[in-house]
Design a protein around this motif. Structure first.
Motif, PDB file in Angstrom:
ATOM      1  N   THR A  66      -2.013  -3.262  -3.617  1.00  0.00           N
ATOM      2  CA  THR A  66      -2.923  -1.954  -2.905  1.00  0.00           C
ATOM      3  C   THR A  66      -3.813  -2.887  -2.067  1.00  0.00           C
ATOM      4  O   THR A  66      -4.648  -3.695  -2.086  1.00  0.00           O
ATOM      5  N   THR A 121       0.921  -1.191   0.042  1.00  0.00           N
ATOM      6  CA  THR A 121       0.057  -0.151  -0.088  1.00  0.00           C
ATOM      7  C   THR A 121       0.741   1.411   0.013  1.00  0.00           C
ATOM      8  O   THR A 121       2.166   1.054   0.443  1.00  0.00           O
ATOM      9  N   GLU A 164     -13.501   0.916  -3.366  1.00  0.00           N
ATOM     10  CA  GLU A 164     -12.579   0.338  -2.614  1.00  0.00           C
ATOM     11  C   GLU A 164     -13.397  -0.787  -1.921  1.00  0.00           C
ATOM     12  O   GLU A 164     -12.832  -1.961  -1.632  1.00  0.00           O
ATOM     13  N   ASP A 197      -5.517  -2.299  -8.055  1.00  0.00           N
ATOM     14  CA  ASP A 197      -5.358  -0.944  -8.235  1.00  0.00           C
ATOM     15  C   ASP A 197      -6.044  -0.086  -9.632  1.00  0.00           C
ATOM     16  O   ASP A 197      -5.591  -0.742 -10.642  1.00  0.00           O
ATOM     17  N   LYS A 217       4.627   1.188  -5.816  1.00  0.00           N
ATOM     18  CA  LYS A 217       3.900  -0.174  -5.060  1.00  0.00           C
ATOM     19  C   LYS A 217       3.676  -1.216  -6.108  1.00  0.00           C
ATOM     20  O   LYS A 217       4.059  -2.241  -5.527  1.00  0.00           O
ATOM     21  N   THR A 258      -7.780   0.861   2.859  1.00  0.00           N
ATOM     22  CA  THR A 258      -7.460   1.733   3.708  1.00  0.00           C
ATOM     23  C   THR A 258      -8.129   1.688   5.260  1.00  0.00           C
ATOM     24  O   THR A 258      -8.971   0.741   5.407  1.00  0.00           O
TER      25      THR A 258
END
Length: 592
Positions: A149, A20, A122, A51, A27, A152
């Motif tokens: 990825t 991440t 997401e 991603d 990344k 969050t």
């Protein structure tokens, strides 16, 4: 600051690896290099990308799908490229479909916009890779499963809230940005629970934070580390990508780059210094093709040196200032992803217009005092500093005060989490900006942080929704209502999109441009910032990097139909009086 070089055999002590970091830090490249390294070491590896800006297909040179493709040049490696945008569209329709024909069109439109933001994308991506994360057969077939990825902290907190699974659907009743995105996933509750538990298990999962030796990406890595650590995901390691290990002291550009990086490395926050830290050297070549992926962690050669002598015809930033001045436009946005230099470009445009005699107001979210001290000294320039956190806090409290009148404590927790989303912060900042524009008379107003097309459409759909259904909170202010039509008037508003001559910043800027078009905003000008191809460097290494910028400058030229400017990489921090050099046509490094 001496940092040990990144070695996947030491980092990959767990089955699951999540990479991440801020967009453009590399990344995807490091995730790919890690996967190839481990497969070359005899491990069976599954690499999964979620991603939206992924260039995984370019890296491996073949078409990929969401099922997994074997890489024949790397025995033992299987690569899957998930499309979270397509997944988000499918999920959005699964939620909204049952209501079509039963609710007014304005309500359907509002729901669609509620489910069009980055939060929903997401969630859809998490839905996709949860299958890989919890699949017993895949766990048995592969030694390592690598994800390019990671989710969050906001998404993970949302998944853990009990009210998210209680059938609670807000439909914009409180004005926040993305409520309801879990409303169609109740059947996945147990899968998500297992996925979140796996993420937090340090014996199964390692979170690899990727950053660059630059201030903004390092601070973003700290924020992500703290957020995820607070959720119990503490098995973290930091990889700093793109460190210039030595430099040619005879080349001022390479020397300045080395010194800027060393300054940034010395400012790494204490909380990150407690983590294991490794580095990957700066590479001059593009990380595409199997051999370059293999070389990334071991070969420091610069590749073919050269200069780009046939750049597409572009403009200088001063040309954009001239066009804005001559057009008489009064609202200017500089837009772009974090770290590309949009604040700097906004300040330079403000200075340029001021020098032409315009009365200018620069509305900025940049807390740096130099804008007030230097720009404010220029005749005709006023600086309005918008404190993002203060504006967000005020908006959150306004929404919660109204929500408490009708909602249970359980649902309020859901609202509070939604109010932490990036889109909610955009709304709060936009409200402050709208107030500045409303109060500013006979001024050209320039903003360095603008709302995305999704936020603008959300504000409009909220307005439409409020006109037909009684709504207890989250109203669009008068200032916002008056500003929204101005933004869509190309005779009154200029949007300047800022990017870098690199893969991820370009793809993210392209997606942002599409998002704005969806909202009815015209993007005329693009600015490519910090280009090595426009410097007078004699360094073989940096000349090779400059040559690799060409394909991205060409793409910007095509998508902008030639309406773009290139700003050379500067061997100093661009602030104070140095801002004027972005407009200086006599600067030798800016000449083609």
């Amino acid at each position: 600051m001496k940092i040990e070089q990144y070695n996947p055999s030491k980092t990959a002590s767990t089955k699951y690896l999540f990479f991440t970091g801020k967009g453009g830090v590399g990344k995807t490249s490091i995730a790919c290099a890690t996967a190839v390294f481990l497969a070359d070491s005899g491990k069976k590896v599954l690499l999964v990308s979620t991603d939206p800006a992924s260039n995984l297909q370019d890296v491996f040179g073949l078409e990929l799908n969401n099922k997994g493709s074997e890489i024949k040049e790397v025995p033992g490696l299987v690569v899957a490229n998930l499309d979270p945008l397509a997944a988000a569209a499918e999920y959005r329709e699964s939620v909204i479909g049952p209501y079509r024909g039963k609710l007014p069109d304005s309500v359907i439109q509002s729901m669609e916009e509620q489910l069009s933001g980055s939060c929903t994308v997401e969630i859809a991506a998490f839905n996709e890779f949860s299958e890989f994360l919890t699949d017993d057969e895949k766990a048995e077939n592969f030694d390592h499963i690598i994800f390019d990825t990671a989710p969050t902290g906001h998404t993970l907190r949302m998944l853990q809230l009990p009210s998210a699974w209680s059938g609670f659907i807000s439909e914009s009743k409180h004005g926040a940005s993305c409520l309801g995105q879990l409303s169609g996933l109740d059947s996945k509750k147990s899968v998500y629970k297992k996925a979140v538990e796996t993420l937090a298990d340090g014996g199964l999962t390692t979170l690899v934070l990727v950053t660059r030796p630059e201030t903004a990406p390092i601070l973003e890595a700290q924020r992500a580390s703290d957020e995820l650590g607070a959720l119990g995901i503490n098995h973290q390691t930091l990889v700093i990508n793109g460190i210039l290990e030595s430099h040619d002291t005879n080349d001022k550009v390479e020397t300045a780059l080395f010194e800027k990086q060393q300054t940034a490395l010395k400012s790494i926050p204490d909380s990150l210094l407690k983590r294991s830290i490794t580095m990957v050297p700066l590479r001059a070549y593009n990380i595409t093709g199997i051999e370059n992926v293999r070389h990334m962690l071991s070969y420091s050669g610069s590749g073919a040196a050269g200069t780009v002598s046939n750049l597409p015809n572009g403009y200088q930033l001063s040309d954009i200032v001239d066009e804005i001045y001559e057009s008489g436009k009064k609202v200017v946005f500089t837009m772009g992803k974090g770290g590309v230099g949009k604040t700097t470009v906004a300040a330079a445009i403000a200075l340029g217009l001021s020098q032409k005699g315009e009365k200018v107001r620069l509305a900025t979210t940049d807390p740096a005092d130099h804008l007030n001290l230097v720009v404010g000294q220029e005749s005709g320039i006023s600086v309005s500093h918008i404190d993002e956190q203060d504006e967000l806090k005020k908006y959150q409290e306004e929404v919660l005060t109204k929500a408490r009148q009708t909602m249970s404590e359980e649902d309020l927790e859901y609202v509070k989490e939604d109010l932490r989303s990036p889109c909610t912060q955009e709304i709060a900042v936009f409200r402050a900006f709208a107030d500045i524009v409303a109060k500013s008379k006979d001024e050209t107003v320039i903003l360095d942080t603008a709302p995305t097309g999704h936020t603008i459409l959300l504000l409009e759909s909220t307005q439409s929704y409020n006109q037909q259904i009684e709504n207890s909170g989250g109203d669009v202010s008068t200032a916002e209502k008056e500003l929204l039509p101005r933004l869509k008037n190309p005779n009154d508003t200029e949007v300047v999109l800022v990017t870098l001559a690199e893969a991820t910043p370009f793809y993210e800027a392209q997606r942002l441009s599409d998002d704005l078009k969806r909202a009815g905003l015209t993007v005329k000008w693009w600015v490519i910032n910090a280009s090595y191809s426009m410097t007078d460097t004699k360094s073989e290494f940096l000349r090779a990097k400059a040559a690799n910028e060409f394909q991205w400058i060409q793409k910007v030229s095509e998508i902008s139909e030639g309406q773009y400017a290139v700003i050379p990489w500067k061997p100093f921090e661009v602030k104070d009086e140095k801002l004027l050099e972005l407009l200086c046509e006599e600067d030798e490094s800016s000449k083609k």
